[in-house]
Motif scaffolding. Sequence first.
Motif: not given
Ligand SMILES: NC(=O)c1ccc[n+]([C@@H]2O[C@H](COP(=O)([O-])OP(=O)(O)OC[C@H]3O[C@@H](n4cnc5c(N)ncnc54)[C@H](O)[C@@H]3O)[C@@H](O)[C@H]2O)c1
Length: 401
Positions: A96-98, A88-93, A140-144, A116-120, A11-15, A31-35
Amino acid sequence: MQIGQVAVVGAGTMGSSIAVAMVGGGLKVLLKETEQAFLDKGLANVDRFLAGKVKKGILTEAEAAEQRALITPVLDYERFSEVDFVVEAAPESLAIKQKIFEDLDQWCHVEAILATNTSSLSISQIANFTRRADKVVGMHFFNPAHIMKLVEVIPGLETSHDTVKTALELAEHLGKLGVRVEECASFLVNRLLGRYMNESLFALQDHGAGAVEAIDKVVQDYVMPIGPLALRDMNGADIGLAVANFNYLEYGERFAVPQVLPAMVANNMLGVKTQAGFYSYDDSRKKQGVNPALEGILAQLPDSGGAAGSGVGKIEAESMFLPMINEAFLVMQERICQPEDLDPALMAGLGMRQGPLAIAAQIGLKECLERLEARFAAGQERFRPAPLLKRFVFAGRASVI
Ligand SMILES: NC(=O)c1ccc[n+]([C@@H]2O[C@H](COP(=O)([O-])OP(=O)(O)OC[C@H]3O[C@@H](n4cnc5c(N)ncnc54)[C@H](O)[C@@H]3O)[C@@H](O)[C@H]2O)c1
């Protein structure tokens, strides 16, 4: 496939903005988060986005409340057996995604699609973490995401036709332009954007700090909603450098990284977030004019301040788009997307008023080729003309579409 309930992981920037896009289409969302703290932050974003829609008159207060009620925040996967589609919109790792895709594969019903919403990262690699690679797809969604119209739908090697079709239908249901893009580094829009962003920096290196505003103005007057240097400041030079290095590693010399970018990162001139980038910014993030420190940075670069850089004679918009146009022909040559999808995708993804193929037709395909050939002949690899562009010119075509 009929989609009932969906889930968004992260539920970060993209989620948070993807969740708002989903409820805008009337879909129930887990909407799922870790904390709890991250969930609270994400839900605060959701409330802010919905309030923004009310303020703009897109939603009434009652409609916003109805949409908000469609979101169920969760901290585990207990209820994921109820959902038909996950984004899935978790960090770009990759690590983590695995873990997330292994968990999703266990908790979701066998027919559920996992996007997956991965960018790369590689969709094929992420799909391989599950036993349902045919049901894993890039979305792949675009921000916002609740505002931007484009969604790139990227199949991996094993993704089924039905999965792609469902993802495209979902994008359409959300009022978006869904475009099928084959898997390649940075996908379609960011790949083309990368060429153009780099070119603006080569132009800056050639023309010096005095050209910052002129570079932004010419492209803004031409087709862009914002100049490339102001955009780089908004997104951050650190993010820009990571993306530029990634593209260089994947594609080689034509994505050479302009030296000003690492120099700015080394000097903490990251843009809006450090109040210093190409422009200076005040405490309220308001632009104050060209950053006086930029001149010193440019002066230290080995080949700045002269004609030895990009070879751009004067600051004019068309030159800035030549590498993007060339990349568009390379993309078509690789059949990354349908040619008719290319301009609409760039327009929806970047807010361009005209796409690169329309710009190419306006300049003239033959003229584009001649300009590229002249710069390539001067020893600049990034202008090596795309073979497909040559074929269009040889065939006497005035445009692609
Ligand atoms: N920010 C952008 O402009 C943008 C645009 C397009 C795609 N993306 C892609 O979207 C993805 C998310 O990017 P973001 O900018 O929103 O990252 P972000 O760091 O803002 O948010 C990621 C969220 O995922 C949570 N998270 C981590 N592990 C989790 C788990 N196991 N279960 C649930 N939640 C978990 C984190 O706590 C964090 O709140 C990435 O893959 C990124 O490459 C980002």
